[in-house]
Motif scaffolding. Structure first.
Motif, short mmCIF file in Angstrom:
data_model
loop_
_atom_site.label_atom_id
_atom_site.label_comp_id
_atom_site.label_asym_id
_atom_site.label_seq_id
_atom_site.Cartn_x
_atom_site.Cartn_y
_atom_site.Cartn_z
N ALA A 141 -3.86 -1.17 -8.17
CA ALA A 141 -5.34 -1.38 -9.02
C ALA A 141 -6.13 -2.26 -7.70
CB ALA A 141 -5.04 -2.30 -9.35
N ASP A 142 -6.53 -3.13 -7.34
CA ASP A 142 -7.23 -4.18 -6.45
C ASP A 142 -7.18 -5.20 -6.57
OD1 ASP A 142 -7.85 -2.90 -3.84
OD2 ASP A 142 -9.79 -4.11 -3.99
N ILE A 143 -6.90 -6.86 -5.94
CA ILE A 143 -7.61 -7.58 -5.55
C ILE A 143 -8.88 -7.56 -6.42
CG2 ILE A 143 -5.42 -8.49 -3.66
CD1 ILE A 143 -8.04 -8.83 -2.87
N TYR A 179 -1.82 11.30 -3.12
CA TYR A 179 -2.34 10.45 -3.30
C TYR A 179 -3.34 10.85 -3.43
CZ TYR A 179 -5.47 6.45 -2.89
OH TYR A 179 -5.94 4.90 -2.91
N ARG A 236 -6.24 10.83 -6.11
CA ARG A 236 -7.31 10.76 -6.00
C ARG A 236 -8.77 11.29 -5.70
NH1 ARG A 236 -9.88 6.64 -1.54
NH2 ARG A 236 -11.50 8.26 -0.77
N TYR A 287 -14.63 -12.48 -0.52
CA TYR A 287 -15.47 -11.37 -1.15
C TYR A 287 -16.38 -11.13 -1.84
CZ TYR A 287 -11.45 -8.44 1.51
OH TYR A 287 -10.95 -8.31 1.98
N HIS A 339 1.88 -5.71 6.93
CA HIS A 339 0.77 -5.72 6.13
C HIS A 339 0.64 -4.26 5.68
CE1 HIS A 339 -3.76 -6.42 5.95
NE2 HIS A 339 -3.17 -6.82 5.04
N PHE A 392 -0.31 -7.53 -9.59
CA PHE A 392 0.08 -8.92 -8.52
C PHE A 392 -1.72 -8.98 -8.55
CE2 PHE A 392 -3.38 -5.87 -6.36
CZ PHE A 392 -3.25 -4.41 -6.77
N SER A 445 -5.07 -12.43 1.58
CA SER A 445 -4.96 -12.02 2.74
C SER A 445 -5.66 -13.01 3.90
CB SER A 445 -5.88 -11.12 2.84
OG SER A 445 -4.80 -10.14 1.64
N PHE A 456 -17.64 0.57 -3.34
CA PHE A 456 -15.99 0.95 -2.81
C PHE A 456 -17.32 2.04 -1.34
CE2 PHE A 456 -12.43 -1.53 -2.22
CZ PHE A 456 -12.48 -1.66 -3.27
N PHE A 465 -12.03 6.26 -5.80
CA PHE A 465 -11.09 4.92 -5.72
C PHE A 465 -10.94 4.04 -6.86
CE2 PHE A 465 -9.94 0.08 -5.01
CZ PHE A 465 -8.39 0.68 -5.25
N ARG A 469 0.63 -1.32 -0.06
CA ARG A 469 0.27 -0.14 0.27
C ARG A 469 0.38 1.08 -0.02
NH1 ARG A 469 -5.35 -0.88 2.04
NH2 ARG A 469 -6.03 -2.52 0.43
N ARG A 509 -3.32 6.22 1.05
CA ARG A 509 -4.01 7.83 1.74
C ARG A 509 -3.31 8.24 2.56
NH1 ARG A 509 -9.40 4.68 3.37
NH2 ARG A 509 -7.91 2.73 3.35
O1 CP3 Z 1 0.05 -2.23 -2.12
C1 CP3 Z 1 -0.64 -1.43 -2.92
O2 CP3 Z 1 -0.07 -0.65 -2.64
C2 CP3 Z 1 -1.13 -1.75 -4.72
C3 CP3 Z 1 -3.05 -1.56 -4.77
C4 CP3 Z 1 -3.56 -2.58 -4.30
C5 CP3 Z 1 -4.45 -1.96 -3.71
N1 CP3 Z 1 -5.26 -3.17 -3.00
C6 CP3 Z 1 -4.69 -0.92 -3.15
C7 CP3 Z 1 -5.56 -0.01 -2.18
C8 CP3 Z 1 -3.12 -4.09 -3.22
C9 CP3 Z 1 -2.15 -5.13 -3.42
C10 CP3 Z 1 -4.52 -4.09 -3.12
C11 CP3 Z 1 -4.77 -5.94 -3.12
C12 CP3 Z 1 -6.08 -6.02 -1.62
N2 CP3 Z 1 -7.20 -5.14 -1.67
C13 CP3 Z 1 -6.34 -6.71 -0.87
C14 CP3 Z 1 -5.01 -7.88 -0.14
C15 CP3 Z 1 -4.34 -6.93 0.70
C16 CP3 Z 1 -4.98 -6.86 2.40
O3 CP3 Z 1 -4.34 -5.65 2.33
O4 CP3 Z 1 -4.86 -7.53 2.96
C17 CP3 Z 1 -7.55 -6.66 -0.09
C18 CP3 Z 1 -8.06 -7.17 0.73
C19 CP3 Z 1 -8.33 -5.29 -0.78
C20 CP3 Z 1 -10.03 -5.19 -0.96
C21 CP3 Z 1 -9.80 -3.62 -0.57
N3 CP3 Z 1 -9.00 -2.90 -1.48
C22 CP3 Z 1 -10.23 -3.23 0.59
C23 CP3 Z 1 -10.69 -4.43 2.15
C24 CP3 Z 1 -9.83 -2.31 0.46
C25 CP3 Z 1 -10.84 -1.41 1.87
C26 CP3 Z 1 -10.10 -1.17 2.88
C27 CP3 Z 1 -9.12 0.10 2.86
O5 CP3 Z 1 -7.86 0.30 3.12
O6 CP3 Z 1 -9.90 1.17 2.47
C28 CP3 Z 1 -9.59 -1.74 -0.37
C29 CP3 Z 1 -9.25 -0.36 -0.47
C30 CP3 Z 1 -8.07 0.23 -1.36
N4 CP3 Z 1 -7.20 -0.85 -2.13
C31 CP3 Z 1 -7.65 1.58 -0.74
C32 CP3 Z 1 -6.15 1.15 -1.79
C33 CP3 Z 1 -5.13 2.13 -2.40
C34 CP3 Z 1 -7.60 2.47 0.11
C35 CP3 Z 1 -9.38 2.94 -0.74
C36 CP3 Z 1 -9.14 4.85 -0.88
O7 CP3 Z 1 -7.95 5.30 -1.20
O8 CP3 Z 1 -10.07 5.01 -0.70
#
Ligand code: CP3
Length: 344
Positions: A72-74, A32, A36, A150, A321, A140, A205, A87, A42, A23, A27
């Motif tokens: 990107a996102d998973i 960033y 955004r 999910y 993490h 990834f 995760s 979201f 997002f 990450r 934020r």
């Molecule tokens: O690592 C990185 O920066 C690469 C990009 C990346 C994101 N998510 C961006 C993101 C990666 C590799 C992920 C993986 C991801 N996404 C996982 C596996 C890793 C982990 O954290 O356990 C999971 C479970 C997700 C699903 C997901 N995406 C959730 C549960 C959330 C909400 C939680 C939160 O932090 O708000 C997201 C949103 C997300 N994905 C953000 C980012 C930068 C925050 C979004 C925002 O800008 O509001």
């Protein structure tokens, strides 16, 4: 090969470990938040190649990390398969749920995800051109079990209860869902590599909520299947596996799955991991993300302890993490300086 991260993944032990952070584009960085806001939200940011590349580059410019991870996102894979995804601010992801055959059957076949994911591949192509020569580009995907949790629940869950329930109540449907995600992930990661990803990482995760045979069937086996398929097409692209909170199931995981590197969370003692896991290959991890909030002497001490624990083998320094939104960028700088303090 001059890129430090690739050298480490090839098994080399470097004087100073390469470093990046889960990450790292997020934020906690004001730049960033600005990009955004420009994108709107997002998901719009994820699907805007110019802006997604921009946020990927921001932490590289600010901190000089050794690797950039695709922004990107998973959960883009479920969406590409046809699930609804949105979201909720302050809460997290929401998806349409899959608990019956009628929910599953409209999902697209795995090879039809590419139109939807084309912007992600474009982001990688832009990054291939714009990243500094020494920076490794990481692609990834989520591992099938985590993505399935999910898709079944329609949201993040503390104990993955709905996924465990479907696994028990309708194992045939559950297996087909895992299978579909596995196939989609293979074609998705393969396309990421074609677009320029030099390394790919699988995020499992919620692997920690699987035990015994379930762990073998739904964490280990899908990871092994994905890696085997990727290796036939891209034998030289290293794969990092992250079965988070796998505890003693981290033992032998890299060997059993064919992963080139095992990423570990911060519940694992670094000295234990150096003895029992690093003998099988490179380890990535594992500073607790809380140090990015609290900083100070504890951050320095813990960072040095992790570097020391892993120094006699290949090691990629990372958090255990993702960094959280309330982290202080100055603490990230302090962590990097501490990792590199003896670098020549
Ligand atoms: O690592 C990185 O920066 C690469 C990009 C990346 C994101 N998510 C961006 C993101 C990666 C590799 C992920 C993986 C991801 N996404 C996982 C596996 C890793 C982990 O954290 O356990 C999971 C479970 C997700 C699903 C997901 N995406 C959730 C549960 C959330 C909400 C939680 C939160 O932090 O708000 C997201 C949103 C997300 N994905 C953000 C980012 C930068 C925050 C979004 C925002 O800008 O509001």
């Amino acid at each position: 090969m001059t890129k430090k991260l690739l050298r480490t993944l090839a098994g080399e032990t470097l004087d100073t470990p390469p470093i990046w952070m889960m990450r790292q584009a997020g934020r906690y960085l004001p730049e960033y938040r600005a990009t955004r806001a420009e994108a709107g939200d997002f998901l719009s940011l994820c699907y805007n190649p110019e802006l997604a590349a921009e946020v990927t580059l921001q932490p590289i410019r600010r901190f000089g990390f050794d690797a950039a991870i695709l922004f990107a996102d998973i959960l883009l894979i479920p969406q590409a398969l046809g699930a609804d995804l949105w979201f909720v601010t302050g809460e997290g992801p929401r998806l349409s749920t899959i608990t019956t055959e009628a929910d599953f059957s409209p999902l697209k076949p795995a090879d039809e995800v590419h139109d939807h994911l084309a912007p992600v591949y474009e982001t990688l192509r832009i990054l291939t051109r714009e990243l500094p020569a020494e920076t490794t580009l990481i692609g990834f995907a989520g591992a099938p079990w985590t993505v399935a949790t999910y898709m079944i629940a329609g949201r993040g869950t503390p104990d993955q209860g709905p996924a465990h329930a479907l696994k028990t109540e309708n194992p045939a449907l559950f297996d087909r869902l895992i299978q579909r995600i596995t196939e989609a992930t293979i074609t998705y990661l393969s396309a990421q590599i074609d677009a320029g990803a030099e390394v790919v990482k699988l995020f499992d995760s919620w692997a920690g909520s699987l035990s015994g045979e379930d762990f073998d069937r739904y964490a280990l086996q899908p990871t092994k299947t994905i890696i085997a398929a990727l290796k036939t097409r891209h034998p030289d692209t290293p794969v990092i596996a992250f079965p988070r909170e796998a505890k003693d199931r981290y033992l032998g995981f890299a060997k059993a799955t064919g992963a080139n590197c095992l990423a570990i969370d911060n519940s694992v003692d670094a000295n234990w991991a150096a003895t029992h896991l690093q003998k099988d290959g490179p380890i990535q991890g594992n500073l607790a993300p809380k140090h990015m909030i609290t900083g100070g002497a504890a951050l320095i001490e813990e960072t040095r302890a992790i570097v020391r624990a892993f120094q006699s083998g290949p090691h990629i320094f990372n958090l255990g993490h993702g960094i959280t939104p309330d982290a202080d960028p100055d603490n990230v700088q302090l962590m990097i300086e501490t990792v590199r303090e003896n670098a020549s």
